[in-house]
Write a protein that holds these residues in place. Structure first.
Motif, mmCIF file in Angstrom:
data_model
loop_
_atom_site.group_PDB
_atom_site.id
_atom_site.type_symbol
_atom_site.label_atom_id
_atom_site.label_comp_id
_atom_site.label_asym_id
_atom_site.label_seq_id
_atom_site.Cartn_x
_atom_site.Cartn_y
_atom_site.Cartn_z
ATOM 1 N N GLN A 1 0.567 -1.215 0.222
ATOM 2 C CA GLN A 1 -0.270 -0.073 0.032
ATOM 3 C C GLN A 1 0.818 1.262 -0.121
ATOM 4 N N LEU B 1 0.901 7.877 10.917
ATOM 5 C CA LEU B 1 -0.277 9.544 11.829
ATOM 6 C C LEU B 1 -1.249 8.982 10.330
ATOM 7 N N HIS B 2 -1.120 8.537 9.642
ATOM 8 C CA HIS B 2 -2.431 8.396 8.303
ATOM 9 C C HIS B 2 -2.303 7.397 7.722
ATOM 10 N N LEU B 3 -3.251 7.491 6.996
ATOM 11 C CA LEU B 3 -2.974 6.026 5.895
ATOM 12 C C LEU B 3 -4.210 5.766 5.379
ATOM 13 N N ASP B 4 -4.886 6.169 3.788
ATOM 14 C CA ASP B 4 -5.650 5.581 3.370
ATOM 15 C C ASP B 4 -5.693 5.614 2.064
ATOM 16 N N ARG B 5 -6.449 5.368 1.260
ATOM 17 C CA ARG B 5 -6.364 5.328 -0.256
ATOM 18 C C ARG B 5 -5.756 6.342 -1.175
ATOM 19 N N MET C 1 -5.702 -4.724 5.108
ATOM 20 C CA MET C 1 -5.259 -2.733 5.282
ATOM 21 C C MET C 1 -6.228 -2.160 5.881
ATOM 22 N N ILE C 2 -5.272 -0.674 6.123
ATOM 23 C CA ILE C 2 -6.091 0.416 7.129
ATOM 24 C C ILE C 2 -7.073 0.538 5.782
ATOM 25 N N GLU C 3 -8.282 0.642 6.170
ATOM 26 C CA GLU C 3 -9.949 1.390 5.696
ATOM 27 C C GLU C 3 -9.469 2.912 5.681
ATOM 28 N N ALA C 4 -9.870 3.548 4.813
ATOM 29 C CA ALA C 4 -9.814 4.744 4.531
ATOM 30 C C ALA C 4 -11.092 5.803 5.118
ATOM 31 N N GLY C 5 -10.003 6.494 6.268
ATOM 32 C CA GLY C 5 -10.895 7.337 7.087
ATOM 33 C C GLY C 5 -11.051 7.065 8.549
ATOM 34 N N LYS C 6 -10.137 6.471 8.572
ATOM 35 C CA LYS C 6 -9.647 5.639 10.121
ATOM 36 C C LYS C 6 -9.136 6.062 10.878
ATOM 37 N N THR C 7 -8.135 6.692 10.105
ATOM 38 C CA THR C 7 -6.901 7.557 11.358
ATOM 39 C C THR C 7 -7.565 9.114 11.466
ATOM 40 N N SER C 8 -8.739 9.322 10.348
ATOM 41 C CA SER C 8 -9.241 10.748 11.269
ATOM 42 C C SER C 8 -10.497 10.310 10.911
#
Ligand SMILES: Nc1nc2c(ncn2[C@@H]2O[C@H](COP(=O)(O)OP(=O)(O)OP(=O)(O)O)[C@@H](O)[C@H]2O)c(=O)[nH]1
Ligand SMILES: [Mg+2]
Lengths: 149, 217
Positions: free
Chosen positions: A19, A70-74, B1-8
């Protein structure tokens, strides 16, 4: 402002490698430079190297590490770097050299800024690794190193 | 995989820990006076607040704030240092950490905990384990040369507050010079001037807390 809470992983996590690699190709990995003396903080607000205003808080038992995600998305990843952004300023001798330099920097996915006749590379790693990639252009004088700071 | 938006998105919606802000500085510089000014100013902006005060062997400052009518007295906790005030904010902040944890348990929506240290000397600093952000309050009456002495409290705090600006003409202090020298020893990091008597300068302190600590703007 991007509100971030908690550490979601580390850039070396094998499960995230694919990723992160995909994001890197799209220039979607942002670095957040944290001065080492501030590493103990549990809450801070900093601008990433791509200009994202990051408002960060950590859990009381979490510890910030170099390379923490600290942040991970698509769309993007935000990675912590201890230290400060180093800049390497290069001047091409002529148009031909400028085209070559630009071609290299692009292919290598380097982060760059443009400054009146110069290319400024935002360094993430040992300078020697960057120099090695431009060895030919540097040795034949097509590209001159103006500053490293 | 980490889903979109999870962190924020998700994490922000879930309960976030309260921000912890330390207020240190020499004896009598106006730390409690600043807390008494900050409480209504923050409340007016809808900030859910609690306070911890440290005193040597009494709960004097906590009692003063509880009696002020500015805040629910249950939201004010006292920690007695019993020894030099810096021991409970730097060397072993456990008592204060427990007091803050306890306030967060009792008031689950609390966003900000102000923690006033007992009056100390210019060397006192807060542990990062205890506070996310700390201010150091000095006052004009202590002398215009205080910043030049480069005390660790003055140099290392996240925000230096120079209080009692109203007294400058009475104690022969050149406020502009004091401000400039404070900025110089701090390499340009924030220095704000307040008069806790009149409330002058409090808005700027609140604005800094809103942007750097509460992440509101
Ligand atoms: N003229 C003037 N007096 C002030 C100001 N701020 C505080 N004071 C007075 O200074 C004295 C000390 O103020 P405090 O708020 O108790 O100081 P403190 O730093 O909390 O003191 P300790 O907790 O004992 O270290 C009080 O008499 C206040 O009324 C100010 O801005 N101007
Ligand atoms: Mg006090």
């Amino acid at each position: 402002m991007l509100r971030l809470h908690g550490i979601v992983g580390h850039e070396t996590d094998t499960s995230l490698r694919a990723q992160l690699h995909a994001l890197e190709h799209r220039g979607a990995i942002e670095l957040l430079f944290v001065p080492p003396e501030e590493a103990g903080r549990k809450r801070f607000r900093l601008i990433s190297d791509r200009g994202t205003d990051c408002a960060v808080s950590l859990g009381r038992d979490e510890e910030l590490r170099d390379g923490a995600l600290l942040h991970l998305d698509r769309e993007r990843a935000i990675v912590v770097r201890f230290g400060r952004q180093r800049l390497w300023k290069l001047r091409p001798a002529d148009e031909t050299a400028a085209l070559k330099l630009g071609w290299h920097a692009g292919n290598l996915h380097w982060r760059v800024r443009f400054e009146a006749g110069c290319l400024v590379v935002l360094i993430d790693g040992p300078l020697a690794d960057y120099r090695a990639r431009l060895a030919d252009l540097l040795s034949d004088g097509s590209v001159t190193e103006i500053a490293y700071d | 995989m980490i889903e979109a938006g999870k962190t924020s998105a998700t994490a922000t919606a879930a309960r976030l820990p309260a921000a912890r802000v330390g207020i240190g500085g020499p004896v009598g510089s106006g730390k409690t006076a600043l807390v008494e000014r900050l409480i209504p100013a923050l409340a007016a902006r809808g900030v859910d607040l609690a306070v911890i005060t440290n005193d040597l062997v009494t709960a004097e400052d906590a009692e003063r704030i509880r009696r002020s009518g500015l805040i629910d007295p249950a939201r004010v906790s006292a920690v007695e240092a019993g020894a030099c005030p810096h021991t409970v904010i730097r060397e072993d902040p456990t008592l204060n950490i427990e007091a803050a944890d306890e306030l967060e348990r009792r008031f689950p929506g609390v966003e900000l905990i102000l923690l006033e240290s007992g009056g100390d000397n210019l060397a006192s600093t807060f542990s990062r384990d205890l506070t996310d952000f700390w201010m150091f309050v000095i006052d004009v009456g202590g002398g215009g040369d205080i910043p030049r002495k480069r005390g660790p409290g003055v140099v290392r705090c996240d925000l230096l507050v120079i209080n009692k600006t109203d007294l400058a003409p009475h104690v022969g202090v050149d406020l502009e010079l004091m401000h400039a020298q404070a900025l110089a020893v701090r390499d340009g990091r924030p220095v704000l001037l307040t008069n806790c008597r009149s409330g002058e300068g409090i808005d700027a302190v609140v604005a800094m807390l809103e942007s750097q600590v509460l992440f509101r703007a």
